[in-house]
Scaffold this active site. Structure first.
Site, PDB file in Angstrom:
ATOM      1  N   PRO A  81      31.880 -13.734  70.799  1.00 51.49           N
ATOM      2  CA  PRO A  81      30.466 -13.854  71.179  1.00 51.49           C
ATOM      3  C   PRO A  81      29.534 -13.470  70.044  1.00 51.49           C
ATOM      4  CG  PRO A  81      31.708 -12.906  72.980  1.00 51.49           C
ATOM      5  CD  PRO A  81      32.665 -13.023  71.829  1.00 51.49           C
ATOM      6  N   CYS A  82      28.486 -14.266  69.891  1.00 50.91           N
ATOM      7  CA  CYS A  82      27.633 -14.146  68.709  1.00 50.91           C
ATOM      8  C   CYS A  82      26.352 -13.376  68.955  1.00 50.91           C
ATOM      9  CB  CYS A  82      27.281 -15.539  68.184  1.00 50.91           C
ATOM     10  SG  CYS A  82      26.311 -16.527  69.357  1.00 50.91           S
ATOM     11  N   GLN A  83      26.081 -12.958  70.204  1.00 47.73           N
ATOM     12  CA  GLN A  83      24.774 -12.382  70.489  1.00 47.73           C
ATOM     13  C   GLN A  83      24.489 -11.125  69.675  1.00 47.73           C
ATOM     14  OE1 GLN A  83      27.006 -13.349  72.705  1.00 47.73           O
ATOM     15  NE2 GLN A  83      26.078 -14.325  74.492  1.00 47.73           N
TER      16      GLN A  83
END
Length: 358
Positions: A81-83
């Site tokens: 996940p890139c958040q």
């Protein structure tokens, strides 16, 4: 003879990476990519993956998976996940950012356990400038088994590979014991080069769809899913949409109808040009994110209709075929579409890898 390459997809989402590798099977015969397991914590996305690929899916957090239970595989794919790295996630609290930013460690743990021939990590471009990415590279250099992998990395623009969308993604490709990894995959599309085809446009992707959306919610009949979902905007929203020309944005609204412009925009004379933006017919779209149905979030107005793009149009711009079935509510499906790796970009990576895996 075709070599079978079994793959595990971690942080799999709806399966954009897996679908792209599957699409590559029809274009080359040296290897056959064959998914055997996915891990995805979002229940709706996990069900989408299982519906379309028919393989075992661990529906839960990757932290709960014992790496010793992974099946044998020659390839591991994944987009942690890139958040935590994305500029859009800057408002997260420090603890949640640290948790998100450490998920790549579970990816490397799986590599150590499975010892695949190759692996691919996908993330936002900012990841490759982060302290965590520097730590990942240090670990690959210092860990005995991980040091057996040669790798290359960089930022790819999906439009350069046939996706009708300007979407930049950070990609790392690693192969064990095969020497230098060529990089980047040769672009297939561009602006003017005689060596490439023209960029694919919004018109090519969605112009054949009905101008008026056809349904209020996802409906699947006889294996076909209607995602051409209409919204019911307020009259004031429709008046705003009508003011904005093709390629225009909130600044056109401010100039033409300040009476319709929210005060927060009137008080901010500069800023992003994508907010309340209208797409161009004859250019690629801009990045499709998870709330593409809200024009106030980006350049998501249809090129000529006074409405935001629909789920089907967003899926087309992400290069999901119409026979791909998404599971979940409208919001859950939108999140899957916006978070996905465009399958056609993944196909380019798969084709680049194939001759090096024989």
């Amino acid at each position: 003879m075709t070599r079978r390459i079994r793959s595990i997809d971690l942080f799999a989402g709806a399966g954009g990476l897996t679908l792209g590798f599957d699409l590559a099977n029809a274009e080359q015969g040296s290897v056959r990519y064959d998914p055997v397991l996915a891990v995805e914590h979002d229940a709706a996305a996990a069900l989408t993956y299982k519906t379309n690929f028919g393989v075992s899916v661990f529906d839960g957090d990757i932290e709960a998976v014992d790496p010793a239970t992974y099946p044998e595989a020659e390839l591991i794919l994944g987009g942690p996940p890139c958040q935590g790295f994305s500029p859009l996630g800057r408002d997260r609290d420090d603890r949640s950012r640290r948790v998100l930013n450490s998920l790549w460690e579970h990816f490397l743990d799986s590599v150590v356990q499975v010892r695949p021939l190759a692996f691919v990590i996908e993330n936002v471009p900012e990841f490759q400038k982060s302290a965590e990415f520097a730590e990942l590279r240090l670990r690959m250099a210092s860990h005995g088994m991980l040091s057996e992998y040669d790798y290359a990395f960089g930022v790819l623009n999906a439009a350069d590979y046939g996706v009708p969308q300007r979407r930049r993604r950070g990609i790392l490709v690693a192969i064990r014991g095969r020497g230098e990894v060529p990089w980047p995959p040769p672009p297939t599309h561009g602006d003017t080069s005689l060596l490439t085809r023209p960029y694919r446009t919004v018109r090519e992707a969605i112009a054949d769809l009905p101008p008026i959306p056809t349904t209020d919610m996802p409906v699947t009949r006889n294996g076909t899913q209607d995602l051409h979902i209409r919204r019911n905007p307020r009259r004031s929203s429709l008046e705003r949409y009508r003011v904005i020309p093709e390629g225009g944005n909130r600044f056109d609204l401010q100039r033409s109808r300040p009476d319709l412009t929210p005060p927060c925009w009137l008080n901010k004379p500069t800023g992003t040009t994508d907010v309340m933006g209208r797409l161009w017919w004859d250019r690629p779209a801009y990045t499709i994110r998870t709330e593409f149905y809200k024009p106030e979030k980006g350049r998501y107005l249809h090129p000529s209709q006074h409405r935001p793009i629909t789920h089907r149009e967003a899926a087309r711009l992400q290069t999901f075929p119409d026979d791909f079935i998404f599971e979940g509510t409208k919001i859950e499906i939108a999140r899957q579409i916006g978070n996905a790796v465009p399958p056609i970009l993944a196909r380019a990576i798969a084709l680049h890898l194939a001759p090096r895996l024989v």
